[in-house]
Motif scaffolding. Structure first.
Motif, PDB file in Angstrom:
ATOM      1  N   SER A 124      40.510   3.248  23.071  1.00 57.08           N
ATOM      2  CA  SER A 124      41.003   2.006  22.694  1.00 57.08           C
ATOM      3  C   SER A 124      39.877   1.019  22.934  1.00 57.08           C
ATOM      4  CB  SER A 124      42.114   1.751  23.794  1.00 57.08           C
ATOM      5  OG  SER A 124      41.559   1.824  25.246  1.00 57.08           O
ATOM      6  N   GLN A 128      36.713  -0.001  16.217  1.00 55.66           N
ATOM      7  CA  GLN A 128      37.308   0.919  15.248  1.00 55.66           C
ATOM      8  C   GLN A 128      36.112   1.407  14.033  1.00 55.66           C
ATOM      9  OE1 GLN A 128      40.501   1.784  16.018  1.00 55.66           O
ATOM     10  NE2 GLN A 128      40.152   3.475  14.771  1.00 55.66           N
ATOM     11  N   ASP A 132      35.913   5.382  13.338  1.00 57.69           N
ATOM     12  CA  ASP A 132      36.367   5.902  11.913  1.00 57.69           C
ATOM     13  C   ASP A 132      35.211   6.605  11.352  1.00 57.69           C
ATOM     14  OD1 ASP A 132      38.914   4.933  12.505  1.00 57.69           O
ATOM     15  OD2 ASP A 132      38.162   3.146  11.075  1.00 57.69           O
TER      16      ASP A 132
END
Length: 424
Positions: A124, A128, A132
């Protein structure tokens, strides 16, 4: 280590890995924490500067897992991938090893590494784009480790002498060009900028800032023939040929980017966040430089980000213990140790970075990273990234040298790149 952390001499790796089979097909998240089975696992990295911090991380892990011993293997960057390739084909690869986004998909597709059970790791807090970049076909294959962000390094002394204000997060391409012109003094052989040909830390950033792209999201089409991509490339070549605020391509090809910038004759250069450790080590130049976010392009603000991850070998004898270690390497505890080690690695987890920033009190690294990460773009990749990178690296020097129009070179790269992608 090369500036963009890319592999060399590994273009044939796809064939080699394909011959290795699909591995066990298991999941590196098999263990939920702690195992009573005794095991010794190996861990391979390529940067000796990270060895002290890594040994402390291993010590912390072994205290929590007394039945697991971790043996560290450090192989220089120039030998790392060749050694790994030999080890994989010979069935004796490290149990856990460093992986970069350029190669992850190829290793994952070939079954050399195992996917991570995301339910057993907290992702979290990580950016990102970094998470990814370590996925393949929807599955995560590497636990995030560090983060490299490109910023605008500048020589404060040259700015002060020219009466030019330091770069800010609000700078645009126009602001950048205006400053570069004021900072260029031909009689002193002083230039406002180093238009160094480098993808991750250079022209990929301006391609995205101009609204272009390197490869389509599905990995099937080159973006080099897109008009905006060409605009992003011309940002660099125009600085040499038209604006004349950068030295010739020949001058830059004859010397390393770091060496040129540390000579004190260049006011600005794009460079990685990890350059801070290198500049700090240079007591003379290190006190004169600082870093700011990259200038915004005509389409948007964008910064290419890359990060290493830790992966688990699919044919290891101790997959459960290896998975346990790989997950620990992505915990806040482990990454805080990395942050405190004083090395060049910026932890991928924001909550673990404080000690890293404190190691470089003279540089505005935190401000640069905080402003850049929200605009982060993953390094462009496909299954076999190295094949089309070779085309890019072969042809782009012609544009930088001015022997062919940048647009013509870009379109030829697109043609050859699309042929490669069609075969993946």
């Amino acid at each position: 280590m090369s500036l963009n952390r890319r592999i060399t001499g590994i273009l044939a790796l796809s064939l080699v890995l394909s011959a290795c089979g699909s591995g066990s097909g298991g999941d590196s998240g098999a263990s939920s924490g702690g195992t009573s089975e005794k095991a010794e696992i190996s861990y391979a990295i390529w940067d000796k500067n990270d060895q002290p911090g890594t040994l402390k991380i291993i010590e912390a892990f072994e205290k929590k897992n007394p039945t697991i011993k971790v043996k560290l293997e450090v192989t220089p960057w120039d030998q790392y991938w060749t050694k790994l390739q030999t080890a994989v084909t010979g069935g004796a690869a490290p149990d856990v090893f460093w992986m970069n986004p350029l190669n992850l998909r190829l290793y994952a597709k070939s079954g050399v590494i195992l996917p991570v059970d995301e339910s057993k790791i907290d992702l979290s807090g990580f950016p990102q784009p970094i998470v990814d970049s370590h996925r393949y076909e929807g599955k995560l294959y590497g636990t995030p480790r560090d983060l490299s962000v490109t910023g605008l390094w500048y020589n404060k002394e040259l700015f002060d002498q020219a009466g030019v204000k330091y770069p800010t997060a609000d700078w645009t391409w126009d602001d950048f060009r205006a400053a570069a012109q004021k900072l260029t003094i031909p009689d002193k052989k002083q230039y406002g900028f180093l238009s160094y040909r480098w993808d991750q830390g250079g022209f990929y950033n301006t391609i995205f800032q101009a609204g272009g792209y390197v490869i389509s999201p599905d990995g099937k089409k080159s973006g080099y023939d897109d008009p905006n991509t060409i605009k992003g490339l011309e940002f660099w070549t125009d600085l040499i040929a038209k604006d004349k605020v950068s030295p010739s391509a020949q001058v830059m090809s004859d010397s390393d980017l770091l060496a040129l910038f540390m000579s004190g004759k260049y006011a600005m250069a794009f460079g990685g966040s990890w350059f801070g450790a290198l500049y700090k080590a240079n007591t003379e130049t290190g006190k004169k430089v600082d870093i700011a976010p990259l200038p915004k392009g005509p389409a948007k603000a964008a910064t290419v980000m890359m990060g290493l991850s830790n992966v688990v070998w699919a044919k290891g004898k101790h997959q459960e213990q290896s998975a346990e270690f790989a997950r620990f390497l992505a915990t806040e505890e482990a990454l805080k140790i990395l942050s405190e080690s004083g090395g060049a690695s910026l932890p991928a987890l924001p909550s673990a970075r404080d000690a890293y920033y404190k190691s470089f009190p003279d540089y505005h690294l935190k401000e640069m990273v905080d402003a850049s990460v929200p605009n982060g773009v993953p390094f462009p990749v496909s299954i076999n990234t190295a094949k089309w990178l070779a085309v890019q690296d072969k042809l782009l020097p012609e544009a930088w040298a001015g022997t062919r129009p940048t647009a013509d070179v870009a379109k030829e790269i697109a043609t050859q790149m699309n042929e490669i992608l069609a075969k993946e």
